[in-house]
Design an enzyme around this catalytic site. Structure first.
Site, PDB file in Angstrom:
ATOM      1  N   PRO A   8       0.821  -1.213   0.000  1.00  0.00           N
ATOM      2  CA  PRO A   8       0.000   0.000   0.000  1.00  0.00           C
ATOM      3  C   PRO A   8       0.852   1.259   0.000  1.00  0.00           C
ATOM      4  O   PRO A   8       1.898   1.314   0.643  1.00  0.00           O
ATOM      5  CB  PRO A   8      -0.813  -0.130   1.288  1.00  0.00           C
ATOM      6  CG  PRO A   8      -0.917  -1.601   1.500  1.00  0.00           C
ATOM      7  CD  PRO A   8       0.395  -2.161   1.036  1.00  0.00           C
ATOM      8  N   CYS A   9       0.370   2.281  -0.719  1.00  0.00           N
ATOM      9  CA  CYS A   9       1.226   3.420  -1.016  1.00  0.00           C
ATOM     10  C   CYS A   9       0.820   4.760  -0.400  1.00  0.00           C
ATOM     11  O   CYS A   9       1.420   5.768  -0.758  1.00  0.00           O
ATOM     12  CB  CYS A   9       1.305   3.595  -2.527  1.00  0.00           C
ATOM     13  SG  CYS A   9      -0.312   3.815  -3.316  1.00  0.00           S
ATOM     14  N   PRO A  10      -0.164   4.885   0.514  1.00  0.00           N
ATOM     15  CA  PRO A  10      -0.554   6.225   0.951  1.00  0.00           C
ATOM     16  C   PRO A  10       0.592   7.068   1.514  1.00  0.00           C
ATOM     17  O   PRO A  10       0.625   8.274   1.314  1.00  0.00           O
ATOM     18  CB  PRO A  10      -1.613   5.948   2.034  1.00  0.00           C
ATOM     19  CG  PRO A  10      -2.170   4.629   1.680  1.00  0.00           C
ATOM     20  CD  PRO A  10      -1.039   3.850   1.099  1.00  0.00           C
TER      21      PRO A  10
ATOM     22  N   PHE B 108       3.660   6.981   0.615  1.00  0.00           N
ATOM     23  CA  PHE B 108       4.603   7.337  -0.429  1.00  0.00           C
ATOM     24  C   PHE B 108       4.045   8.420  -1.340  1.00  0.00           C
ATOM     25  O   PHE B 108       4.768   9.304  -1.776  1.00  0.00           O
ATOM     26  CB  PHE B 108       4.958   6.109  -1.282  1.00  0.00           C
ATOM     27  CG  PHE B 108       5.533   4.964  -0.500  1.00  0.00           C
ATOM     28  CD1 PHE B 108       6.407   5.185   0.549  1.00  0.00           C
ATOM     29  CD2 PHE B 108       5.189   3.661  -0.798  1.00  0.00           C
ATOM     30  CE1 PHE B 108       6.945   4.130   1.270  1.00  0.00           C
ATOM     31  CE2 PHE B 108       5.716   2.599  -0.099  1.00  0.00           C
ATOM     32  CZ  PHE B 108       6.593   2.829   0.949  1.00  0.00           C
ATOM     33  N   ALA B 109       2.757   8.328  -1.665  1.00  0.00           N
ATOM     34  CA  ALA B 109       2.153   9.267  -2.612  1.00  0.00           C
ATOM     35  C   ALA B 109       2.035  10.648  -2.002  1.00  0.00           C
ATOM     36  O   ALA B 109       1.723  10.797  -0.826  1.00  0.00           O
ATOM     37  CB  ALA B 109       0.766   8.763  -3.023  1.00  0.00           C
TER      38      ALA B 109
END
Length: 494
Positions: A89-91, A93-94
């Site tokens: 999951p990328c929250p 990172f984004a």
């Protein structure tokens, strides 16, 4: 193959078409886990299906690699997996995710404290335990610029300690025949005993990207160290692959959607509010010839259409929004919609002044009520892409995970329908085949689609990777048709 952080299975679906077979997928969200099991283990006996459909927290002790493999019926955990795929999951990172975390935690570097930023660690633990021949990891481009740190190089360091050769790059789904401009980070690793270096497939479609895409790419690449002679620090980054010699034109939004039936119940007063369930099938649009792209999604091997679409449902909104959707032009964003709303509001005040002698006084309850009928309450100076009417003759902009809450970012180009996209239209823009089943109601399905890797992009990656593995093995892999099962393990190379 196994799929970590599997979601609905978009990343694995492309590899499945290229010849991969799912040992199992690990997914935290219960409905996404059910979607994955339904599509890839739907023919299993009931007890086995229940094991595959179980939602799992990959960080929990009971979901250590050997334990999960045993539950899937594979006691020798290190000999049953050839390839691992997955996107942590990328929250954190984004950039959008980081801003939200700062807002919630009131701390400028809250994203560094988000435990989801470390979910690549259990991915690496699975690699270390299961020793696959190869792996693919996906994420947002900003993993390359995580608080000024290139996290991809750290991951590559660990993988190389495990004996893998690594490379990573940025790929845009639109260059691989997906009707969506979606830029993502991909890392590929192949065990050094195979004797080949990872590479990435050439793009097949030529796309004219808006200027903002190049700007975002440069921000993500800010901390890439270019390779140079006699340089002590080396980068595993490789430039985005060039296009094939004769690329095709980009697949457009209209290519993806024109054969799907119109939705107009909301304009006719027959639309019912409430949870949108997938229990009513509708046929394809009569008299409209599907594009090459649409025909491919109708006939995807193993996921061919039944001829009925059971998830062609859309969100119920206000008459104020439908009015603006109709007037917006293709490519218009929220500031333009806000201008239109203000114009309509003042036209209504002028009409009332002519009919009643004078309009309601500004600031009164009557004035506020009329304004609310015409002007959305969102600040037009922030997040201009909160609303966007899609252009029919270009790929769509990126589908986001928050589709589950808000689909205003993808307003249908057809003004006669004056609406946001349906679940099936979102799936089409993400390149899911028409026979792929999403479990749950509308909002969870939108979220599953927005979180997915476009299957056509992963198909290109799967074909390419399996071709590399075949070239690196004396007993060449049979890559002749979709659905081929490869009996390949690291032991073949040792």
């Amino acid at each position: 193959m196994i799929d970590l952080f599997a979601g609905a299975g978009g990343l694995f679906l492309g590899f499945h078409r290229a010849g991969g077979r799912s040992v199992g997928g690990i997914e935290f969200d219960p409905l996404a886990a059910l979607t994955y099991a339904t599509n890839f283990h739907g023919e299993s006996p009931a007890d086995e299906f229940a094991v595959h459909a179980k939602a799992r927290d990959i960080t929990a002790q009971e979901n250590e690699p050997a334990a999960v493999m045993a539950q899937w019926g594979h006691s020798e955990a290190g000999t049953e997996v050839d390839v691992i795929v997955g996107g942590p999951p990328c929250p954190a990172f984004a950039r959008v995710g980081r801003a939200k975390l700062r807002e919630i935690n009131q701390h400028p570097e809250a994203f560094r404290q988000d435990p989801r930023a470390k979910l690549y660690l259990p991915y690496l633990r699975y690699v270390e335990t299961l020793a696959p021949v190869a792996l693919v990891m996906e994420n947002v481009p900003d993993i390359l610029n995580y608080g000024g740190h290139n996290l991809a190089e750290e991951i590559c360091d660990t993988l190389e300690e495990f004996g893998y050769r690594t490379a990573y790059t940025l790929l845009n789904a639109a260059n691989y025949g997906v009707p969506q401009m979606r830029e993502r980070f991909f890392l590929m690793a192949i065990h050094e005993r195979v004797g080949i270096h990872p590479t990435f497939p050439l793009g097949t479609h030529k796309v004219d990207f808006p200027p903002g895409y190049e700007g975002s790419r440069q921000v993500a690449l800010k901390h890439i160290v270019p390779a140079a002679p006699f340089q002590s620090v080396r980068s595993r980054f490789v430039e985005t692959p060039r296009l094939v010699q004769r690329p095709r034109m980009a697949v457009t939004v209209e290519d993806a959607l024109r054969d799907l039936p119109p939705i107009t119940a909301h304009l006719e007063g027959t639309d019912k509010r409430g949870a949108r369930r997938f229990n009513l099938g509708v046929p394809y649009r009569d008299g409209v010839k599907p594009s090459v792209y649409a025909r491919e999604l109708r006939a995807w091997p193993g996921f061919a259409s039944s001829g009925q679409l059971r998830d062609h449902v859309t969100r119920s909104l206000s008459n104020r929004d439908y009015r603006l959707f109709r007037l917006m032009k293709a490519g218009d964003d929220y500031p333009r919609a806000y201008e239109l709303a203000e114009r309509l509001f003042h036209e209504e005040l002028a009409r009332l002044a002519g009919r009643e002698g004078k309009p309601p006084r500004e600031g009164t309850n009557a004035w506020e009520a009329i304004r609310a009928e015409y002007v959305p309450p969102y600040d037009h100076t922030k997040f201009p892409n909160k609303w966007r009417k899609m252009e029919p003759d270009a790929p769509a902009r990126t589908l986001m995970a928050h589709l589950g809450k808000d689909t205003y970012s993808h307003i249908h180009y057809d003004s006669a329908q004056a609406r946001v996209i349906s679940v099936r239209e979102a799936a089409r823009l993400q390149s899911f085949p028409d026979g792929f089943i999403f479990k749950g109601t509308m909002n969870p399905a939108f979220r599953q689609i927005g979180n997915s890797v476009p299957p056509l992009l992963s198909f290109a990656l799967g074909k390419h990777l399996f071709g590399l593995l075949g070239a690196g093995n004396e007993a060449e892999l049979p890559l002749t048709k979709p659905g081929t099962v490869h009996q390949l393990s690291l032991g073949d190379y040792l």
